[in-house]
Design a protein around this motif. Structure first.
Motif, short mmCIF file in Angstrom:
data_model
loop_
_atom_site.label_atom_id
_atom_site.label_comp_id
_atom_site.label_asym_id
_atom_site.label_seq_id
_atom_site.Cartn_x
_atom_site.Cartn_y
_atom_site.Cartn_z
N ASP A 38 0.83 -1.21 0.00
CA ASP A 38 0.00 0.00 0.00
C ASP A 38 0.86 1.25 0.00
OD1 ASP A 38 -2.32 -1.26 -0.18
OD2 ASP A 38 -3.01 -0.89 1.87
N ASN A 39 1.91 1.25 0.82
CA ASN A 39 2.78 2.42 0.91
C ASN A 39 3.49 2.68 -0.41
OD1 ASN A 39 2.10 3.03 3.48
ND2 ASN A 39 3.87 2.04 4.42
N ASN A 40 3.95 1.60 -1.06
CA ASN A 40 4.61 1.77 -2.34
C ASN A 40 3.67 2.39 -3.35
OD1 ASN A 40 6.97 0.78 -1.45
ND2 ASN A 40 6.67 -1.30 -2.23
N ASP A 41 2.39 2.01 -3.29
CA ASP A 41 1.41 2.54 -4.22
C ASP A 41 1.25 4.04 -4.03
OD1 ASP A 41 -0.42 2.03 -6.27
OD2 ASP A 41 -2.09 2.22 -4.87
N ASP A 42 1.29 4.48 -2.76
CA ASP A 42 1.08 5.89 -2.48
C ASP A 42 2.29 6.75 -2.82
OD1 ASP A 42 -1.42 5.47 -1.67
OD2 ASP A 42 -1.05 5.69 0.49
N GLU A 43 3.46 6.12 -2.89
CA GLU A 43 4.65 6.93 -3.07
C GLU A 43 4.87 7.35 -4.52
OE1 GLU A 43 7.70 4.53 -1.44
OE2 GLU A 43 7.13 4.96 0.62
N VAL A 44 4.08 6.75 -5.43
CA VAL A 44 4.30 7.03 -6.84
C VAL A 44 3.78 8.42 -7.18
CG1 VAL A 44 3.80 6.25 -9.17
CG2 VAL A 44 4.03 4.61 -7.33
N SER A 248 -1.75 -1.05 -15.12
CA SER A 248 -1.05 -1.57 -13.94
C SER A 248 -1.76 -2.81 -13.43
CB SER A 248 -0.97 -0.50 -12.86
OG SER A 248 -2.27 -0.09 -12.52
N PRO A 249 -1.00 -3.73 -12.85
CA PRO A 249 -1.64 -4.94 -12.33
C PRO A 249 -2.51 -4.60 -11.13
CG PRO A 249 0.67 -4.86 -11.71
CD PRO A 249 0.43 -3.71 -12.63
N PRO A 250 -3.49 -5.45 -10.84
CA PRO A 250 -4.34 -5.18 -9.67
C PRO A 250 -3.53 -5.19 -8.39
CG PRO A 250 -4.75 -7.38 -10.56
CD PRO A 250 -3.84 -6.69 -11.51
N GLY A 251 -4.02 -4.53 -7.38
CA GLY A 251 -3.31 -4.42 -6.11
C GLY A 251 -3.02 -5.78 -5.48
N GLY B 115 -2.12 3.18 -15.67
CA GLY B 115 -1.03 2.39 -16.21
C GLY B 115 0.05 3.32 -16.72
N GLY B 116 0.98 2.77 -17.44
CA GLY B 116 2.09 3.57 -17.97
C GLY B 116 3.17 2.63 -18.44
N PRO B 117 4.38 3.16 -18.66
CA PRO B 117 5.48 2.29 -19.05
C PRO B 117 5.68 1.18 -18.03
CG PRO B 117 6.09 4.59 -19.31
CD PRO B 117 4.76 4.58 -18.61
N SER B 118 5.66 -0.06 -18.51
CA SER B 118 5.78 -1.25 -17.65
C SER B 118 4.67 -1.32 -16.61
CB SER B 118 7.14 -1.29 -16.95
OG SER B 118 8.17 -1.23 -17.91
N GLY B 119 3.55 -0.72 -16.90
CA GLY B 119 2.41 -0.79 -15.99
C GLY B 119 2.50 0.13 -14.79
N ARG B 120 3.44 1.08 -14.84
CA ARG B 120 3.67 1.97 -13.70
C ARG B 120 2.91 3.28 -13.91
NH1 ARG B 120 5.65 1.24 -8.63
NH2 ARG B 120 7.02 2.89 -7.89
N ALA B 121 1.83 3.48 -13.18
CA ALA B 121 1.05 4.70 -13.30
C ALA B 121 1.80 5.87 -12.66
CB ALA B 121 -0.30 4.52 -12.63
N SER B 122 1.56 7.09 -13.19
CA SER B 122 2.30 8.23 -12.68
C SER B 122 1.42 9.42 -12.31
CB SER B 122 3.33 8.68 -13.73
OG SER B 122 2.70 8.99 -14.94
N VAL B 123 0.13 9.35 -12.58
CA VAL B 123 -0.73 10.50 -12.33
C VAL B 123 -1.76 10.16 -11.25
CG1 VAL B 123 -2.42 12.05 -13.38
CG2 VAL B 123 -0.46 11.30 -14.69
#
Lengths: 283, 133
Positions: A38-44, A248-251, B115-123
């Motif tokens: 969860d934390n990794n998800d929020d840090e993006v 992105s893959p599901p959580g 999503g995004g490059p390699s599935g990494r969302a940025s927004v």
């Protein structure tokens, strides 16, 4: 009691403790994985400052700009985050091709500074706004830091989403919010319109509050169109994602909960087996 | 005897958690949309209400894992489907796709966000102060 009996009982106790500790450690481990995920998800994201980050603000400004072009109505936001330490947008965001230009002859045109130009009028205005009201994120189809209510020449008609947060320093989170929709259109707009669209106060205080704030702003042109005050905003032409760009893959949460369930089931079955072996020995 | 009961309770608790996780991952409004709205094409339906109301109804009945409101429509993400609710006259056009096809079809709206490059969302991926610490 004989020596072998004592040894058997000790072995049983040790076996039971191993099972219990295995279950406890397994569940704790899975919960740690869940929290870390969860934390990794929020840090993006959120680079570039502001509540939306430069990329998010850029996207929002462009979409509001498209809506303004289609409906001839300016759309904006004013969000008081109650966070004086909130970082400002490092570079002000402006639409790539402003849909609304100054209509009256002789009026001051909207400045569109070259990227990276320091001390542009837009940049200075943003600095002034944020300096006057720290923690307030303002923006519109005209760009970040631009309040359409203060630009009557470009924006004779406007709709602005407002939110006033209370940040609890003890809880270290937003604990309440007062939201509103201001407009000079001959139209009744209120937070209930957002609630009916599925964006509630709980959403604005929840795990993805920033995304829901962007949604609240992004939904305004659709709400106005649904009330018959403007045409719907046209669809964007289909654009294929570049190579390597995928959803992105599901959580991981679901898999962690499945793991916890599996550990508990396995632990319960092992417990039963040990109990059965013990009862057979004692019989 | 008490050990059998304890082990049994633990196993039942685990089964409940496991079943809950399995069921929650299969949430999809596909069947409900098919039975409540008029089909006008493969994966395309017509709903009588405006997009925001239709999206709110779907969100209430089937909680999406993510959402995106755009001036031109509402997009809902589920584990096995992407649903788009777009204006269509006085009603809405509802499009259902599997996640990969839905991402490609609506990339202009949800690219970088889901999503995004390699599935990494940025927004809009951060929780902000509302997410708690």
């Amino acid at each position: 009691m004989s020596g072998s009996g004592k040894r058997g009982k000790t072995a049983d106790t040790v076996g039971r403790q191993i099972v219990i500790w295995s279950i406890v450690l397994g569940v704790i481990g899975l919960i740690v994985v869940l929290v870390v995920a969860d934390n990794n998800d929020d840090e993006v994201g959120f680079s570039g400052g502001g509540l939306f980050g430069s990329e998010g603000a850029g996207r929002l400004v462009e979409r509001l700009n498209a809506a303004a072009g289609a409906q001839q109505i300016c759309y904006g936001w004013e969000i008081d985050s109650d966070l004086p330490g909130m970082t400002d947008y490092i570079t002000p965001v402006t639409p790539s091709a402003p849909a609304l230009r100054t209509p009256a002859p002789g009026a001051t045109p909207l400045p569109t500074p070259a990227p990276g130009t320091p001390q542009s009028e837009t940049e200075q205005r943003l600095r002034d706004t944020l300096a006057a009201e720290p923690g307030v994120d303002v923006g519109s189809n005209l760009g970040t830091g631009v309040d359409p209510r203060e630009r009557p020449q470009e924006c004779p008609r406007w709709v602005v989403f407002t939110a006033d947060y209370y940040y609890d320093i003890t809880e270290e989170e937003w604990t309440s919010v007062t939201q509103g929709i201001e407009t000079n259109l001959p139209l009744q707009l209120s937070p209930s319109d957002l609630r009916q669209a599925g964006i509630t106060e709980v959403d604005l205080l929840g795990d993805q509050a920033n995304a829901r704030l962007a949604d609240a702003v992004g939904a305004l042109p659709m709400i106005v169109a649904e009330k018959g005050a403007a045409p719907p905003v046209p669809q964007i032409d289909v654009q294929a994602p570049p190579a390597g760009d995928k959803i992105s893959p599901p959580g991981m949460a679901r898999y962690v909960w499945m793991g916890i369930g599996g550990v508990l089931v396995a632990g319960g079955l092992v417990w039963i087996v040990i109990a059965a072996v013990r009862s057979r020995r004692s019989a | 005897m008490k050990h059998f009961v304890g082990g049994g309770l633990l196993a039942v608790l685990g089964a409940i958690v496991l079943a809950g996780a399995l069921v929650s991952g299969n949430t999809s409004p596909r069947g409900w949309i098919g039975s409540h709205y008029s089909k006008v094409g493969n994966g395309v339906y017509r709903a009588p209400g405006p997009p925001t109301a239709v999206a709110a109804t779907l969100t209430r009945k089937f909680k999406p894992s993510d959402r995106a409101y755009d001036p031109a429509g509402v997009f809902l993400r589920y584990p096995n489907a992407v649903v788009a609710v777009l204006p269509d006259g006085k009603g809405s056009r509802v499009l259902i796709d599997d996640v990969d096809r839905g991402y490609r079809r609506h990339y202009s709206y949800i690219g970088s966000r889901w999503g995004g490059p390699s599935g990494r969302a940025s927004v809009f991926r951060g929780g902000g102060p509302g997410s708690g610490k």
